[in-house]
Motif scaffolding. Structure first.
Motif, mmCIF file in Angstrom:
data_model
loop_
_atom_site.group_PDB
_atom_site.id
_atom_site.type_symbol
_atom_site.label_atom_id
_atom_site.label_comp_id
_atom_site.label_asym_id
_atom_site.label_seq_id
_atom_site.Cartn_x
_atom_site.Cartn_y
_atom_site.Cartn_z
ATOM 1 N N TYR A 112 0.854 -1.289 0.064
ATOM 2 C CA TYR A 112 0.092 0.099 0.019
ATOM 3 C C TYR A 112 0.823 1.309 0.133
ATOM 4 C CZ TYR A 112 -3.650 -3.328 0.835
ATOM 5 O OH TYR A 112 -4.277 -4.449 0.606
ATOM 6 N N ASP A 113 2.272 1.142 0.352
ATOM 7 C CA ASP A 113 2.885 2.350 0.150
ATOM 8 C C ASP A 113 3.194 2.921 -0.899
ATOM 9 O OD1 ASP A 113 2.960 2.716 3.255
ATOM 10 O OD2 ASP A 113 4.781 1.379 3.219
ATOM 11 N N THR A 114 3.804 1.614 -1.795
ATOM 12 C CA THR A 114 3.917 1.773 -3.242
ATOM 13 C C THR A 114 2.633 2.413 -3.966
ATOM 14 O OG1 THR A 114 5.774 0.249 -3.288
ATOM 15 C CG2 THR A 114 4.787 0.683 -5.449
ATOM 16 N N MET A 115 1.668 1.558 -3.749
ATOM 17 C CA MET A 115 0.280 2.205 -4.037
ATOM 18 C C MET A 115 0.004 3.472 -3.917
ATOM 19 S SD MET A 115 -3.380 0.350 -3.938
ATOM 20 C CE MET A 115 -4.702 0.643 -5.029
ATOM 21 N N SER A 116 0.333 4.174 -2.670
ATOM 22 C CA SER A 116 -0.128 5.501 -2.487
ATOM 23 C C SER A 116 1.012 6.632 -3.079
ATOM 24 C CB SER A 116 0.121 5.573 -0.837
ATOM 25 O OG SER A 116 -0.933 5.117 -0.141
ATOM 26 N N GLN A 117 2.106 6.017 -3.147
ATOM 27 C CA GLN A 117 3.054 6.865 -4.009
ATOM 28 C C GLN A 117 2.688 6.830 -5.403
ATOM 29 O OE1 GLN A 117 6.788 4.985 -3.016
ATOM 30 N NE2 GLN A 117 6.689 5.541 -0.836
ATOM 31 N N THR A 118 2.360 5.702 -5.951
ATOM 32 C CA THR A 118 2.311 5.855 -7.241
ATOM 33 C C THR A 118 0.682 6.531 -7.648
ATOM 34 O OG1 THR A 118 3.030 3.578 -7.560
ATOM 35 C CG2 THR A 118 1.521 4.215 -9.271
ATOM 36 N N CYS A 119 -0.194 6.471 -6.877
ATOM 37 C CA CYS A 119 -1.416 7.226 -7.007
ATOM 38 C C CYS A 119 -1.162 8.606 -6.958
ATOM 39 C CB CYS A 119 -2.385 6.738 -5.957
ATOM 40 S SG CYS A 119 -3.139 5.148 -6.338
ATOM 41 N N GLU A 120 -0.364 9.000 -5.913
ATOM 42 C CA GLU A 120 -0.239 10.546 -5.989
ATOM 43 C C GLU A 120 0.513 11.125 -7.058
ATOM 44 O OE1 GLU A 120 1.768 10.653 -2.034
ATOM 45 O OE2 GLU A 120 -0.040 10.219 -0.882
ATOM 46 N N GLN A 121 1.563 10.215 -7.545
ATOM 47 C CA GLN A 121 2.318 10.787 -8.773
ATOM 48 C C GLN A 121 1.095 10.847 -9.954
ATOM 49 O OE1 GLN A 121 5.576 8.180 -9.788
ATOM 50 N NE2 GLN A 121 6.274 9.283 -11.559
ATOM 51 N N TYR A 122 0.367 9.634 -9.909
ATOM 52 C CA TYR A 122 -0.696 9.788 -11.086
ATOM 53 C C TYR A 122 -1.738 10.985 -11.137
ATOM 54 C CZ TYR A 122 -4.523 7.747 -13.838
ATOM 55 O OH TYR A 122 -5.323 7.029 -14.932
ATOM 56 N N ILE A 123 -1.961 11.570 -9.637
ATOM 57 C CA ILE A 123 -2.818 12.665 -9.378
ATOM 58 C C ILE A 123 -2.043 14.016 -9.846
ATOM 59 C CG2 ILE A 123 -3.937 14.225 -7.891
ATOM 60 C CD1 ILE A 123 -4.542 11.256 -6.487
ATOM 61 N N GLN A 124 -0.806 13.859 -9.622
ATOM 62 C CA GLN A 124 -0.014 15.095 -9.914
ATOM 63 C C GLN A 124 0.152 15.294 -11.523
ATOM 64 O OE1 GLN A 124 3.634 14.817 -7.978
ATOM 65 N NE2 GLN A 124 2.956 15.317 -6.005
ATOM 66 N N LEU A 125 0.167 14.086 -12.129
ATOM 67 C CA LEU A 125 0.308 14.089 -13.622
ATOM 68 C C LEU A 125 -1.062 14.428 -14.229
ATOM 69 C CD1 LEU A 125 2.327 13.146 -15.910
ATOM 70 C CD2 LEU A 125 1.407 11.078 -15.908
ATOM 71 N N ALA A 126 -2.096 13.929 -13.694
ATOM 72 C CA ALA A 126 -3.427 14.015 -14.204
ATOM 73 C C ALA A 126 -4.463 14.029 -13.191
ATOM 74 C CB ALA A 126 -3.853 12.617 -14.949
ATOM 75 N N PRO A 127 -4.469 15.321 -12.763
ATOM 76 C CA PRO A 127 -5.531 15.470 -11.653
ATOM 77 C C PRO A 127 -6.857 15.522 -12.022
ATOM 78 C CG PRO A 127 -4.508 17.775 -12.603
ATOM 79 C CD PRO A 127 -3.968 16.499 -13.189
ATOM 80 N N ASP A 128 -7.252 15.442 -13.154
ATOM 81 C CA ASP A 128 -8.609 15.147 -13.399
ATOM 82 C C ASP A 128 -8.935 13.626 -13.975
ATOM 83 O OD1 ASP A 128 -9.317 17.673 -13.238
ATOM 84 O OD2 ASP A 128 -8.763 18.598 -15.250
#
Length: 294
Positions: A112-128
């Motif tokens: 879940y740590d890797t998952m959180s980091q990846t999702c946050e990176q995803y959100i920064q890249l594509a906030p919509d």
């Protein structure tokens, strides 16, 4: 090759160039065979083809992508993740779909740590991107932060008002927190927009049961068993409601169905089901489980 070029005035290839040309042909053949094997379900052969192809040309991101897919089919999560991370590091286009797949594999690995980091990176890249928030809620939920998980699901729904699975997940969390009215709002939306599907019926039945609407809940469980006659949850939870309302015969029938579908499910409380009397075992079984799964 040399004689052919000499006859037509072409330049004769050097040994090094000949070798590169042969490797290129071998590479194309391995890639083609790998794709063909992948399409017809020959996973092991596809993996070997793609791995050998990458030994000849590690820069082909398409092959890394193909290899990640077949490794995932094989259940090699670490191998699939390695290929996707290589793809992510070298791809210059839209990285959102790659990050989404990495997050999904991290979820499967319960990392879940890797998952959180990846999702946050995803959100920064594509906030919509609603999927990014939906995926992040899984990590937050498993980190015992249901309020933040609900916030992420709400954000996903705002971005995509027809995001049915986000409504379902939010309602399940709200039900677990005891917010029956909010959970029921999401359940009603689901029934209106996606219909009487198994997960929706189970959710709505649990909400009605928690509200004390036993008759309505039992009817929903009846509908669920018609949709899926193998739903252990439906029989077990409906049986609990019947038992609590005094319908011992109905409860016994549902518990028999639970044991028929999964004989080991209640082995620790039921023992030899017929030896000591079915009513006694039903009472034991229902006192030992949480029928709502909460």
């Amino acid at each position: 090759m040399g004689i052919w070029n000499a006859l037509f005035g072409g330049r004769q290839l050097s040994p090094e160039e000949e070798q590169k040309e042969q490797e290129a042909k071998k590479y194309d053949l391995l890639k083609y065979d790998g794709v063909k094997a992948m399409k017809i379900g020959q996973t092991d052969y596809a993996i070997r083809c793609f791995q050998e192809a990458l030994k000849l040309n590690d820069s082909d991101l398409e092959v890394h992508d193909y290899l990640s897919q077949v490794l995932l089919r094989k259940g090699d999560l670490d191998g699939a993740l390695e290929q996707l991370q290589s793809l992510l590091a070298n791809f210059t286009g839209d990285k959102g779909p790659i990050l989404e797949r990495i997050a999904q594999i991290a979820y499967m690995k319960e990392d879940y740590d890797t998952m959180s980091q990846t999702c946050e990176q995803y959100i920064q890249l594509a906030p919509d991107a609603p999927q990014a928030y939906y995926l992040l809620h899984h990590s937050l939920l498993h980190k015992s932060n249901p309020v933040a998980a609900i916030a992420m699901l709400t954000k996903a729904i705002v971005l995509n008002p027809n995001f049915a699975v986000a409504y379902l997940s939010r309602a399940q969390i709200l039900l677990g927190m005891g917010d029956l009215n909010a959970a029921d709002d999401d359940a009603s939306w689901l029934i209106e927009h996606v219909g009487a599907q198994e997960d929706v019926l189970l959710l709505k039945a649990r909400i009605e049961a928690r509200k004390g609407n036993t008759e309505q809940a039992i009817k929903l469980y009846d509908d669920l068993t018609e949709v899926n006659p193998f739903s252990i949850e439906a029989y077990r939870e409906r049986g609990q409601l019947k038992f609590d309302s005094g319908d011992k015969a109905g409860a016994e029938a549902d518990m028999q169905k639970v044991l028929e579908l999964n004989p080991n499910q209640l082995a620790n409380v039921s023992g030899d089901y017929s030896a000591e009397g079915i009513e006694h075992h039903v009472r034991q079984a229902y006192s030992a489980i949480n029928p709502l799964g909460l």
